[in-house]
Design a protein around this motif. Structure first.
Motif, PDB file in Angstrom:
ATOM      1  N   THR A  15       0.853  -1.197   0.000  1.00 53.79           N
ATOM      2  CA  THR A  15       0.000   0.000   0.000  1.00 53.79           C
ATOM      3  C   THR A  15       0.885   1.242   0.000  1.00 53.79           C
ATOM      4  O   THR A  15       1.728   1.395   0.867  1.00 53.79           O
ATOM      5  CB  THR A  15      -0.904   0.016   1.246  1.00 53.79           C
ATOM      6  OG1 THR A  15      -1.721  -1.143   1.246  1.00 53.79           O
ATOM      7  CG2 THR A  15      -1.783   1.251   1.247  1.00 53.79           C
ATOM      8  N   SER A  16       0.685   2.114  -0.982  1.00 52.75           N
ATOM      9  CA  SER A  16       1.505   3.325  -1.068  1.00 52.75           C
ATOM     10  C   SER A  16       0.695   4.556  -0.659  1.00 52.75           C
ATOM     11  O   SER A  16      -0.526   4.504  -0.529  1.00 52.75           O
ATOM     12  CB  SER A  16       2.013   3.502  -2.494  1.00 52.75           C
ATOM     13  OG  SER A  16       0.947   3.889  -3.330  1.00 52.75           O
ATOM     14  N   PHE A  17       1.399   5.663  -0.493  1.00 51.66           N
ATOM     15  CA  PHE A  17       0.724   6.921  -0.210  1.00 51.66           C
ATOM     16  C   PHE A  17      -0.282   7.262  -1.303  1.00 51.66           C
ATOM     17  O   PHE A  17      -1.336   7.825  -1.029  1.00 51.66           O
ATOM     18  CB  PHE A  17       1.746   8.049  -0.092  1.00 51.66           C
ATOM     19  CG  PHE A  17       2.447   8.084   1.223  1.00 51.66           C
ATOM     20  CD1 PHE A  17       1.891   8.759   2.285  1.00 51.66           C
ATOM     21  CD2 PHE A  17       3.636   7.415   1.399  1.00 51.66           C
ATOM     22  CE1 PHE A  17       2.523   8.795   3.506  1.00 51.66           C
ATOM     23  CE2 PHE A  17       4.275   7.437   2.626  1.00 51.66           C
ATOM     24  CZ  PHE A  17       3.731   8.123   3.674  1.00 51.66           C
TER      25      PHE A  17
ATOM     26  N   VAL B   1      -8.731   8.778   0.213  1.00 50.17           N
ATOM     27  CA  VAL B   1      -9.137   9.912   1.055  1.00 50.17           C
ATOM     28  C   VAL B   1      -9.394  11.160   0.208  1.00 50.17           C
ATOM     29  O   VAL B   1     -10.058  12.085   0.631  1.00 50.17           O
ATOM     30  CB  VAL B   1      -8.053  10.204   2.125  1.00 50.17           C
ATOM     31  CG1 VAL B   1      -8.518  11.272   3.094  1.00 50.17           C
ATOM     32  CG2 VAL B   1      -7.717   8.944   2.893  1.00 50.17           C
ATOM     33  N   LYS B   2      -8.823  11.151  -0.988  1.00 51.37           N
ATOM     34  CA  LYS B   2      -8.970  12.275  -1.911  1.00 51.37           C
ATOM     35  C   LYS B   2      -8.296  13.531  -1.379  1.00 51.37           C
ATOM     36  O   LYS B   2      -8.900  14.589  -1.261  1.00 51.37           O
ATOM     37  CB  LYS B   2     -10.442  12.546  -2.232  1.00 51.37           C
ATOM     38  CG  LYS B   2     -10.996  11.571  -3.248  1.00 51.37           C
ATOM     39  CD  LYS B   2     -12.485  11.708  -3.452  1.00 51.37           C
ATOM     40  CE  LYS B   2     -12.981  10.674  -4.439  1.00 51.37           C
ATOM     41  NZ  LYS B   2     -12.558   9.285  -4.114  1.00 51.37           N
ATOM     42  N   ILE B   3      -7.027  13.369  -1.040  1.00 53.95           N
ATOM     43  CA  ILE B   3      -6.201  14.512  -0.656  1.00 53.95           C
ATOM     44  C   ILE B   3      -4.898  14.434  -1.447  1.00 53.95           C
ATOM     45  O   ILE B   3      -4.602  13.425  -2.086  1.00 53.95           O
ATOM     46  CB  ILE B   3      -5.869  14.519   0.851  1.00 53.95           C
ATOM     47  CG1 ILE B   3      -5.144  13.210   1.219  1.00 53.95           C
ATOM     48  CG2 ILE B   3      -7.103  14.725   1.682  1.00 53.95           C
ATOM     49  CD1 ILE B   3      -4.487  13.270   2.571  1.00 53.95           C
ATOM     50  N   SER B   4      -4.131  15.503  -1.376  1.00 55.02           N
ATOM     51  CA  SER B   4      -2.844  15.524  -2.067  1.00 55.02           C
ATOM     52  C   SER B   4      -1.827  14.645  -1.337  1.00 55.02           C
ATOM     53  O   SER B   4      -1.872  14.499  -0.120  1.00 55.02           O
ATOM     54  CB  SER B   4      -2.348  16.954  -2.140  1.00 55.02           C
ATOM     55  OG  SER B   4      -0.953  16.992  -2.254  1.00 55.02           O
ATOM     56  N   ARG B   5      -0.909  14.096  -2.147  1.00 57.88           N
ATOM     57  CA  ARG B   5       0.041  13.154  -1.562  1.00 57.88           C
ATOM     58  C   ARG B   5       0.996  13.851  -0.585  1.00 57.88           C
ATOM     59  O   ARG B   5       1.345  13.307   0.467  1.00 57.88           O
ATOM     60  CB  ARG B   5       0.841  12.469  -2.677  1.00 57.88           C
ATOM     61  CG  ARG B   5       1.125  11.028  -2.395  1.00 57.88           C
ATOM     62  CD  ARG B   5       1.667  10.266  -3.587  1.00 57.88           C
ATOM     63  NE  ARG B   5       3.010  10.607  -3.992  1.00 57.88           N
ATOM     64  CZ  ARG B   5       3.327  11.405  -5.020  1.00 57.88           C
ATOM     65  NH1 ARG B   5       2.375  11.921  -5.761  1.00 57.88           N
ATOM     66  NH2 ARG B   5       4.575  11.667  -5.312  1.00 57.88           N
ATOM     67  N   GLY B   6       1.436  15.045  -0.949  1.00 60.47           N
ATOM     68  CA  GLY B   6       2.443  15.728  -0.156  1.00 60.47           C
ATOM     69  C   GLY B   6       1.952  16.203   1.193  1.00 60.47           C
ATOM     70  O   GLY B   6       2.739  16.615   2.043  1.00 60.47           O
TER      71      GLY B   6
ATOM     72  N   HIS C 187       0.189  15.578   8.880  1.00 59.83           N
ATOM     73  CA  HIS C 187      -0.495  14.754   9.889  1.00 59.83           C
ATOM     74  C   HIS C 187       0.399  13.650  10.449  1.00 59.83           C
ATOM     75  O   HIS C 187       0.244  13.250  11.593  1.00 59.83           O
ATOM     76  CB  HIS C 187      -1.748  14.136   9.280  1.00 59.83           C
ATOM     77  CG  HIS C 187      -2.736  15.138   8.775  1.00 59.83           C
ATOM     78  ND1 HIS C 187      -3.592  15.805   9.616  1.00 59.83           N
ATOM     79  CD2 HIS C 187      -2.976  15.617   7.541  1.00 59.83           C
ATOM     80  CE1 HIS C 187      -4.343  16.634   8.898  1.00 59.83           C
ATOM     81  NE2 HIS C 187      -3.983  16.540   7.634  1.00 59.83           N
ATOM     82  N   PHE C 188       1.332  13.162   9.624  1.00 59.55           N
ATOM     83  CA  PHE C 188       2.214  12.076  10.063  1.00 59.55           C
ATOM     84  C   PHE C 188       3.643  12.347   9.607  1.00 59.55           C
ATOM     85  O   PHE C 188       3.862  12.913   8.545  1.00 59.55           O
ATOM     86  CB  PHE C 188       1.747  10.739   9.482  1.00 59.55           C
ATOM     87  CG  PHE C 188       0.352  10.371   9.858  1.00 59.55           C
ATOM     88  CD1 PHE C 188       0.095   9.695  11.043  1.00 59.55           C
ATOM     89  CD2 PHE C 188      -0.712  10.713   9.044  1.00 59.55           C
ATOM     90  CE1 PHE C 188      -1.198   9.365  11.393  1.00 59.55           C
ATOM     91  CE2 PHE C 188      -2.012  10.392   9.381  1.00 59.55           C
ATOM     92  CZ  PHE C 188      -2.254   9.710  10.569  1.00 59.55           C
TER      93      PHE C 188
END
Lengths: 188, 188
Positions: free
Chosen positions: B25-27, B34-39, B44-45
DNA sequence: TACAGATTAGGACAAATGTCCTAATCTGTA
DNA sequence: TACAGATTAGGACATTTGTCCTAATCTGTA
């Protein structure tokens, strides 16, 4: 006669796939082990998946060979089943570190939805069928497969927990339980 | 109150790690879900490993919550153990596809030699300890942990084989056997 | 010796990965 | 309204991955 490069690749991959998992093992890892150039794999294999195929074939052959040897070595089907169970004891230190080579491969390939997952299942099926034949030989014709699956399931569970809890002593205890169960199952 | 982005990341990762495995499982996969940007994960983490940490925490909480619910819902320890075993039936279609979420994670992290493998072991340990407490409550004080480990091992083995052979029917049969075994183990 | 085919080394290649940076946007508060 | 801090988007970055190509070397045969 020396081992061919191809054989060395397969045997190193076999061990690395067991220790590190299929996906987590790269060509670089295998190349380090065999001491060949990375680009030169493709003279022997078309892809990484093809190496896995060969590794599963190797494991299938070795499994059949071992079971055949037991077949001639022990005349009593019940004692052969006991040999199977004793495998857990013999391999206890490896089980603790890496789990069962068959079970963990099947679990990984299922998650990857890999083309070879069915082939890996045949590996497990080899033990299943062999165990079922032993139970038939021991006089349990009607539920031989169910008994075989029970032995297999118990063995797999023991491997997972020995690995998870890093506990070899647990293997011994659980094997004793399984042997007791076997006596009862065959007694009646 | 809406779910925070952080929560959504953890919950999507939880499901993806179960279905595809942690390493596979990748970013990008989580970001798609989740439909957010990868960067933007790194607000958050600090790392992918930290997401795994949070996923394990989530699973720990959910496990404890479920076991607590059973504790109040059923007054009889024996019936609580039966509830645990019945979990295999309830989740049979998922088990067939992806195996046990706890067992497969522990197996994968052992091969990766991952920093969180011990933490994942605690997840298994939560069930182990809870089962042991139930056996104590059922009057098996001296070998409660061994009985707990036996139930756990059997469950893990069932999950591995149901996954390997893509067989749900086998789960039902093996659960029946385990329930029979439970009655006998508590009978004497 | 000469040469064809097998084998190997070394590196190029695009794609994917985890990580990190910066600028834009949103949100709640003064 | 104005502004500080939280949140987000988008992309840069180095590294690793599986794959593929080409030139060199080895090996057995004529």
């Amino acid at each position: 006669m020396e081992k061919t490069t191809r054989t060395q690749i397969i045997e190193s991959a076999d061990e690395l796939f067991y220790h590190r998992g299929f996906e987590h093992t790269s060509f670089a890892h295998i190349a380090d082990e065999v001491k060949i150039s990375r680009g030169n794999f493709y003279h022997h294999f078309k892809s990484k998946d093809e190496i896995l195929e060969s590794v599963i074939e190797l494991r299938l052959e070795r499994a059949k060979q071992m079971l055949d040897a037991w077949q001639t070595q022990e005349t009593n089907p019940t004692d052969r089943i006991r040999l199977f169970i004793q495998m857990l004891i013999m391999n206890k230190s490896k089980l603790k570190l890496y789990g069962c080579p068959v079970g963990t491969l099947c679990s990984e390939l299922a998650k990857l939805d890999h083309v070879s997952k069915k082939q890996a299942g045949k590996l497990m099926g080899t033990y299943r069928d062999w165990l079922a034949r032993q139970f038939i030989g021991a006089g349990c014709k009607k539920n031989a497969d169910e008994l075989a699956m029970h032995v297999l399931a118990h063995s797999q569970g023991i491997a997972v927990l020995a690995n998870t809890f890093q506990d070899e002593a647990f293997i011994k205890h659980e094997v004793r339980q399984m042997e007791k169960w076997l006596d009862e199952a065959l007694g009646k």
